[in-house]
Design an enzyme around this catalytic site. Structure first.
Site, PDB file in Angstrom:
ATOM      1  N   LYS A 141     -12.820  13.264   8.969  1.00  0.00           N
ATOM      2  CA  LYS A 141     -13.027  13.954   7.778  1.00  0.00           C
ATOM      3  C   LYS A 141     -13.718  13.164   6.777  1.00  0.00           C
ATOM      4  CE  LYS A 141      -8.415  13.330   5.920  1.00  0.00           C
ATOM      5  NZ  LYS A 141      -7.491  13.881   4.719  1.00  0.00           N
ATOM      6  N   TYR A 187     -21.585 -10.051 -16.515  1.00  0.00           N
ATOM      7  CA  TYR A 187     -21.356  -9.414 -17.713  1.00  0.00           C
ATOM      8  C   TYR A 187     -20.109  -9.738 -18.264  1.00  0.00           C
ATOM      9  CZ  TYR A 187     -25.032  -5.944 -16.444  1.00  0.00           C
ATOM     10  OH  TYR A 187     -26.225  -5.383 -16.085  1.00  0.00           O
TER      11      TYR A 187
HETATM   12  C1  PLP Z   1      -3.461  16.620   7.368  1.00  0.00           C
HETATM   13  C2  PLP Z   1      -3.772  15.285   7.805  1.00  0.00           C
HETATM   14  N1  PLP Z   1      -3.524  15.021   9.156  1.00  0.00           N
HETATM   15  C3  PLP Z   1      -3.710  13.505   9.247  1.00  0.00           C
HETATM   16  C4  PLP Z   1      -4.426  12.825   8.600  1.00  0.00           C
HETATM   17  C5  PLP Z   1      -4.785  11.419   8.873  1.00  0.00           C
HETATM   18  O1  PLP Z   1      -4.034  10.473   8.245  1.00  0.00           O
HETATM   19  P1  PLP Z   1      -4.255   8.705   8.241  1.00  0.00           P
HETATM   20  O2  PLP Z   1      -5.645   8.633   8.036  1.00  0.00           O
HETATM   21  O3  PLP Z   1      -3.019   8.320   7.422  1.00  0.00           O
HETATM   22  O4  PLP Z   1      -3.915   8.667   9.777  1.00  0.00           O
HETATM   23  C6  PLP Z   1      -4.816  13.269   7.252  1.00  0.00           C
HETATM   24  C7  PLP Z   1      -5.364  12.098   6.209  1.00  0.00           C
HETATM   25  O5  PLP Z   1      -5.325  12.285   5.028  1.00  0.00           O
HETATM   26  C8  PLP Z   1      -4.417  14.751   6.866  1.00  0.00           C
HETATM   27  O6  PLP Z   1      -4.499  14.850   5.628  1.00  0.00           O
END
Ligand code: PLP
Length: 359
Positions: free
Chosen positions: A34, A254
């Site tokens: 994602k 700055y």
């Molecule tokens: C439902 C869910 N599963 C898995 C993950 C993966 O988590 P991580 O990046 O901590 O491994 C996330 C990330 O936020 C998540 O929201």
């Protein structure tokens, strides 16, 4: 071209995915891609992992479409499910697995006529109180969905709130909630994010969901990525675009917040907060030039930052500057800025070109 690039080491990505799998022999793993694969570029990450990964996980239909364009067949999980009733038909067309995280989603699915059934992951709110059903509601939903024409596999998932804090009492409590539902008939179960993959074997279940570890950053405050055997995937590299001598007592940048304590040599580097380098980086934060760590001098600007190269007399115009990567762990920078590697990685802005190496 402006000298700033995010190099993405695809061999390191593959190494980290394999490490996740080695933590839990015999289990499968959704590679969480994602947020544009945590800023690394989802199409390239999926292409790189497609012959290795058991599946992928994303946060929206739009992200799922991006993955599908690269891999027509991969198992692909929509972690938060559908946001609108109309998305179920599209999800079925794309052959997605969908989370059902609440009553409204379940009702919308049951109202929809689908060409083919969807694999459903019922989400348990085991204690994080963000998404999901409580245990009793999940049991009721399981009973309603198990014979529904819209449902293929019926699976169980949940998410940890504190897996990055080893020994946190909520971890055990969440696990207990999850295990309390295992008398129900599920095809698959999934609970473990990266932190749980690495340190909570009781939560491995059937499908892992590693995210941050794939990208070579640690989910833990006190356990480095290197100690965990992870390889950094992204290095953010700029160049020195100007050098000047600054007399003792003069300020840099700055707000005139940094004052030279001695006659100093200041290098200006082609990376700023509009690229995703944190403006909150405190003085003393280091970058790496010619294999040496040198500290920031002055506030981070939009497109540039200054570093004190007085103790690196060889530093020259055009030298490469690593903002993070194998010489400056992203987790170290994140900690200094009061944030986490996740945030830095996902905030590398679109104007930074990604270059893929070690394919
Ligand atoms: C439902 C869910 N599963 C898995 C993950 C993966 O988590 P991580 O990046 O901590 O491994 C996330 C990330 O936020 C998540 O929201």
């Amino acid at each position: 071209m402006r000298p700033l690039v995010a190099s993405v080491d695809l061999a390191a990505l593959r190494h980290n995915y394999q490490l996740a799998k080695q933590c839990a022999p015999g289990r499968k793993a959704f590679a969480v891609v994602k947020a544009n694969a945590y800023g690394h570029g989802a199409p390239a990450a999926v292409e790189c992992l497609r012959d290795l990964a058991d599946g992928f996980a994303v946060a929206s239909l739009e992200e799922a479409e991006q993955v599908r364009a690269v891999d027509a067949n991969a198992r692909l999980l929509l972690l938060e499910g559908c946001f609108e009733a109309s998305e179920y038909a599209a999800a079925a067309e794309l052959g997605l697995d969908v989370a059902i995280q609440g009553e409204a989603q379940a009702a919308a699915l049951l109202r929809t006529k689908l060409e083919r059934p969807l694999n459903v992951w019922l989400k348990l709110d085991s204690g994080m109180h963000r998404l999901g059903f409580c245990s009793d509601a999940l049991r009721q939903c399981h009973a309603r969905l198990k014979a529904a024409a819209q449902v293929g596999e019926l699976n169980l998932m949940s998410h940890f709130a504190c897996a990055d804090e080893r020994g946190h009492p909520l971890n055990e409590a969440q696990l207990e909630q999850f295990v309390g539902l295992l008398d129900l008939d599920f095809t698959h179960r999934s609970f473990a994010n990266s932190a749980a993959v690495l340190t909570l074997s009781a939560a491995h279940m059937d499908w892992l969901r590693p995210g941050i570890m794939l990208y070579g950053a640690t989910p833990f405050a006190e356990l480095s990525a290197e100690a965990l055997g992870l390889k950094p995937v992204m290095s953010l590299t700029a160049k020195i675009i100007a050098i000047r001598d600054v007399p003792a007592g003069d300020s840099v940048g700055y707000g005139a917040g940094w004052v030279a304590p001695r006659p100093s040599r200041i290098a200006t580097v082609s990376c700023g907060y509009a690229d995703g380098y944190p403006r909150t980086a405190p003085l003393g934060t280091c970058v790496s030039i010619r294999g040496h760590r040198v500290p920031l001098a002055g506030r981070v600007s939009m497109d540039m930052l200054g570093v004190d190269v007085t103790d690196l007399p060889d530093a020259a115009l055009g030298d490469e500057v690593q903002l993070w990567g194998d010489q400056v762990p992203i987790d170290e920078l994140a900690q200094a800025c009061g944030t986490i590697g996740y945030e830095l990685l996902t905030k590398v802005t679109p104007r930074v070109p990604r270059r893929y190496i070690n394919d």
